[in-house]
Design an enzyme around this catalytic site. Structure first.
Site, PDB file in Angstrom:
ATOM      1  N   SER A   1     -38.041  21.458   8.505  1.00  0.00           N
ATOM      2  CA  SER A   1     -37.751  20.208   7.791  1.00  0.00           C
ATOM      3  C   SER A   1     -37.745  18.994   8.716  1.00  0.00           C
ATOM      4  O   SER A   1     -37.432  19.101   9.904  1.00  0.00           O
ATOM      5  CB  SER A   1     -36.376  20.296   7.125  1.00  0.00           C
TER       6      SER A   1
ATOM      7  N   ILE B   1      -9.302  28.566 -12.089  1.00  0.00           N
ATOM      8  CA  ILE B   1      -8.254  29.592 -12.235  1.00  0.00           C
ATOM      9  C   ILE B   1      -7.059  29.270 -11.339  1.00  0.00           C
ATOM     10  O   ILE B   1      -5.907  29.490 -11.701  1.00  0.00           O
ATOM     11  CB  ILE B   1      -8.840  30.989 -11.926  1.00  0.00           C
TER      12      ILE B   1
ATOM     13  N   GLU C   1     -33.498  26.526   2.133  1.00  0.00           N
ATOM     14  CA  GLU C   1     -34.560  27.539   1.995  1.00  0.00           C
ATOM     15  C   GLU C   1     -35.182  27.461   0.594  1.00  0.00           C
ATOM     16  O   GLU C   1     -35.499  28.475  -0.031  1.00  0.00           O
ATOM     17  CB  GLU C   1     -34.054  28.938   2.359  1.00  0.00           C
TER      18      GLU C   1
END
Ligand code: FAD
Length: 385
Positions: A124, A338, A364
């Site tokens: 990248s 939760i 990725e």
């Protein structure tokens, strides 16, 4: 899920190591944004950095499922430790194994498989993410060497790696060849012109150093060109097919840790005079969390077996990464719910798990890119596994 005796032993080894040497420190590493190199070395000593490398190159020569179950265990303890392990095992070492010369394997792959050298992968750039073939880092021949100039971004482990697989253009500005104009180079931090740049301050995965690298006419010997000139992008894409399996395992580890924490908390936490696990709304969340994790894991392990039979993993690897990463984000979101207010603070583990999960939908190949790959492969290579 049935595991062979060897796979079960590896899972146990990874679980024990993670419980003793990673989990107790993960919150501190996250807070301090540092990952101790000694822990990476210890992972190497135990063989976790050479799992997919054949024994002739000093690896353990294990099957893909063994690797993925170990990675899930490490990720359940700390996603930052898991990303180091995943990148190292899936990307630079696999590129060296499949496309490197014997001399390169001797010099780099063997010590990497032993865990003495840590690997990174650098594709990248600031303006080349999903469209990675638009990268601009340029390599030009200079006598028997190459001179590399440009900026790479988002390099996982980039500041602690000993060997970095760097993709750079070897075509010329007046004769661009698209993805066929990209080559792969083995780069080491001692090369003149190599600089570690900005370290990103991230939402999650905070212990894992993600850095920019800048090359200022960095001199790379021709012996460090991997395979054929112009094939680097193809090599990188093939490795990413396998890398996605590792990210799926990382996502599953994060999701499983969130489910485990939620099961415990729902039993302990009392409201309206009873444990919250007795409320159907909480039970349904727990049920869906368990089901999504089990489904994503079943697909991932079927994909791993298919890979070890020599089949292409492009389609099912993308499906596995998509489902596991979206499961991780969904499951960790439910886990925070939760835990209520306690899910939103750092005293409990789900806050970190929620932050760590997000990146699995991004790196990725983003979820959008996985869907593009899947839709294409449904026409090109659909087969059952
Ligand atoms: C923590 C972290 C670690 C990383 N580690 C590494 C590493 O070690 N080595 C490395 O080389 N890279 C690494 N990356 C980079 C990562 O692979 C990229 O961030 C990723 O590929 C996305 O690129 P981008 O960020 O430039 O987003 P962009 O490509 O700019 O995408 C922005 C948005 O547009 C969408 N989009 C783009 N194209 C399309 C399309 N054709 N159709 C539909 N939607 C589209 C994307 O899905 C996304 O939602 C890392 C990233 C992070 C965050």
């Amino acid at each position: 899920m049935h595991l062979t005796d060897t796979q079960a032993e590896i899972k146990e080894l990874a679980r024990n190591f993670a419980a003793a040497e990673i989990a107790p420190h993960a919150a501190q590493w996250d807070r301090e944004e540092c990952f101790p190199i000694d822990v990476a070395r210890r992972m190497g000593e135990l063989g976790f950095l050479g799992m997919l490398i054949p024994e002739e190159y000093d690896g353990l020569g294990l099957d893909t499922t063994s690797y993925l179950v170990a990675l899930e265990e490490i990720a359940a303890a700390d996603a930052s430790a898991a990303v180091l392990m995943s990148v190292h095992n899936s990307l630079p070492t696999q590129m060296l194994l499949h496309f490197g010369s014997e001399a390169q394997k001797e010099q780099y792959l063997k010590p990497m498989a032993r865990g003495e050298l840590i690997g990174a992968f650098s594709l990248s750039e600031p303006d080349a993410g999903s469209d990675a073939s638009a990268l601009r880092c340029q390599a030009v021949r200079d006598g028997g060497d190459w001179l590399l100039t440009g900026t790479k971004s988002w390099v996982t482990s980039g500041s602690l790696a000993d060997v970095i697989m760097v993709m750079a253009r070897t075509d010329t500005p007046d004769a661009r060849r698209g993805s066929r104009g990209i080559s792969a180079f083995i780069v080491t931090p001692d090369l003149s012109g190599f600089h570690v740049g900005k370290k990103e301050e991230k939402m999650g995965l905070r212990a894992s150093p993600t850095v920019q690298l800048t090359f200022d006419g960095m001199r790379v010997p021709d012996a460090n060109l991997l395979g054929e000139e112009g094939q680097g992008f193809v090599y990188a894409m093939r490795s990413l097919d396998n890398g996605r399996l590792g990210i799926a395992a990382q996502a599953l580890g994060i999701a499983r840790a969130a489910l485990d924490a939620s099961l415990g908390y729902a039993e302990e936490r009392k409201q309206f005079g009873k444990p919250i696990r007795e409320f159907e709304a909480i039970q349904f969340k727990l049920a869906d969390m368990g089901a999504r994790i089990a489904a994503a894991r079943a697909l991932l392990h079927a994909t791993a077996a298919s890979k070890d039979r020599g089949e292409s993993t492009t389609l099912y690897g993308s499906m596995s990464k998509l489902l596991a990463s979206e499961a991780a984000m969904w499951v960790t979101t439910q886990a925070v719910q939760i835990f209520g207010g306690y899910g939103y603070i750092k005293d409990y583990p789900v806050e970190k798990l929620f932050r760590d999960a997000k990146v699995t939908e991004i790196y990725e190949g983003t979820s959008e890119i996985q869907r593009i790959v899947i839709a294409r492969e449904l026409y090109n290579s659909y087969h059952s596994i």
